[in-house]
Design a protein around this motif. Structure first.
Motif, PDB file in Angstrom:
ATOM      1  N   ASN A 114       0.847  -1.187   0.000  1.00  0.00           N
ATOM      2  CA  ASN A 114       0.000   0.000   0.000  1.00  0.00           C
ATOM      3  C   ASN A 114       0.888   1.245   0.000  1.00  0.00           C
ATOM      4  O   ASN A 114       1.689   1.430   0.916  1.00  0.00           O
ATOM      5  CB  ASN A 114      -0.920   0.007   1.210  1.00  0.00           C
ATOM      6  CG  ASN A 114      -1.748  -1.252   1.324  1.00  0.00           C
ATOM      7  OD1 ASN A 114      -1.766  -1.910   2.353  1.00  0.00           O
ATOM      8  ND2 ASN A 114      -2.445  -1.609   0.254  1.00  0.00           N
ATOM      9  N   THR A 116       2.278   4.849   0.619  1.00  0.00           N
ATOM     10  CA  THR A 116       2.114   5.962   1.555  1.00  0.00           C
ATOM     11  C   THR A 116       3.198   6.993   1.249  1.00  0.00           C
ATOM     12  O   THR A 116       4.228   6.653   0.649  1.00  0.00           O
ATOM     13  CB  THR A 116       2.261   5.515   3.020  1.00  0.00           C
ATOM     14  OG1 THR A 116       3.620   5.074   3.235  1.00  0.00           O
ATOM     15  CG2 THR A 116       1.300   4.368   3.353  1.00  0.00           C
ATOM     16  N   GLU A 118       5.323   8.231   3.224  1.00  0.00           N
ATOM     17  CA  GLU A 118       6.557   7.817   3.906  1.00  0.00           C
ATOM     18  C   GLU A 118       7.290   6.745   3.105  1.00  0.00           C
ATOM     19  O   GLU A 118       8.511   6.788   2.936  1.00  0.00           O
ATOM     20  CB  GLU A 118       6.239   7.306   5.312  1.00  0.00           C
ATOM     21  CG  GLU A 118       5.724   8.365   6.281  1.00  0.00           C
ATOM     22  CD  GLU A 118       4.258   8.710   6.075  1.00  0.00           C
ATOM     23  OE1 GLU A 118       3.797   9.737   6.617  1.00  0.00           O
ATOM     24  OE2 GLU A 118       3.558   7.952   5.367  1.00  0.00           O
ATOM     25  N   ALA A 165      -2.619  -1.160   8.167  1.00  0.00           N
ATOM     26  CA  ALA A 165      -3.549  -0.174   7.621  1.00  0.00           C
ATOM     27  C   ALA A 165      -4.939  -0.361   8.219  1.00  0.00           C
ATOM     28  O   ALA A 165      -5.694   0.598   8.381  1.00  0.00           O
ATOM     29  CB  ALA A 165      -3.608  -0.299   6.100  1.00  0.00           C
TER      30      ALA A 165
END
Length: 284
Positions: A114, A116, A118, A165
């Motif tokens: 996923n 992100t 970061e 998540a």
């Protein structure tokens, strides 16, 4: 329970700490041995190294008898390798280690990551292979939640796997609920099956085999507003973007042709989940 929540918050803080050193990691990742790009290395060696993770069907399924792997991501990796005249080599990893394995050149791609902000400081992403929804898998006797507000009550017990998540979404959209964080997803599911929790917040593609395997669970709900999350292929940061761009075109093409859905249906079929078992509101 307070101790578990403190551990959960520590895990999230740890993730943020990793992200804070993302820029140095970027420089290191670009310095591939001999400046050889990932695409050139795969073509030259004829080997495509992919990360695989135990207990994460239908993405990855390990045959404990002979150690072989199957699942939707294996099917996808084999298709990618075929187009490059290469063969797939599996490297066992974990959700927490696969980014580091990419950076250290142990694998060439990581599936089902996923994206992100970061993570984008540390690795690169091809376009999504899948976009699916967060669901709530309920225990028997618990009223099906129509909205996240139905879950956002102190008397509602939500189980999640720590640092995931799933936990972030549960804490963001049901902050007033009693959030029970568990070390693994299996433990979070067991809490619902045994009545210690009312529901488990989990992505749809993972909820389907859970429901099939656990008769003590009731049903899948998709609370409104519908929250979706892209699932991408992550690759090492590279000055040469051909590898990322090739995988993006590959992902877009197979998603638009519904081939990606077929691969996931095949992965679910290995778990005895038929297409007729999938509720119409669950789309992927």
């Amino acid at each position: 329970m307070k101790r578990r929540e403190l551990l959960s918050h520590s895990a999230l803080i740890g993730a943020a700490a990793i992200a804070s050193v993302g820029v140095p990691a970027r420089a290191s990742a670009q310095a591939a041995p001999g400046n050889e790009s990932t695409l050139d290395r795969v073509r030259k060696t004829g080997i495509l190294r992919m990360g695989v993770i135990v207990g994460q069907a239908p993405y990855f399924t390990k045959n404990l008898a002979d150690g072989t792997w199957s699942g939707a991501c294996l099917s996808m990796a084999n298709d990618i390798a075929k187009k490059l005249n290469a063969k797939v080599e599996t490297v066992e990893t974990t959700w927490g280690n696969q980014i580091l394995d990419l950076q250290s050149n142990k694998i060439d791609l990581a599936f089902a990551v996923n994206p992100t902000p970061e993570r984008a400081l540390m690795v690169d992403f091809a376009t999504p292979i899948l976009v699916h929804s967060f669901t709530a898998v309920t225990r028997k006797g618990f009223a099906k939640p129509e909205t996240w507000n139905d879950l956002n009550k102190p008397e509602v017990r939500i189980s999640v796997d720590m640092g995931s998540a799933h936990e972030l979404i549960a804490r963001r959209y049901a902050p007033n609920a009693t959030i029970l964080s568990f070390k693994t997803r299996d433990e979070a599911v067991l809490a619902v099956a045994t009545g210690r929790a009312d529901c488990n917040v989990v992505l749809a593609i993972l909820a389907l085999p859970m429901l099939k395997k656990n008769p003590a669970l009731a049903e899948i709900a998709i609370p409104r507003p519908v929250l979706t999350l892209p699932t991408n292929i992550a690759v090492r940061l590279d000055n040469d973007k051909r590898w990322r761009d090739f995988l993006s075109v590959w992902a877009d093409y197979n998603r638009s042709m519904a081939q990606t859905r077929e691969w996931f249906l095949q992965g679910l079929a290995e778990l005895d989940v038929k297409e007729s078992d999938i509720p119409p509101e669950v789309q992927f």
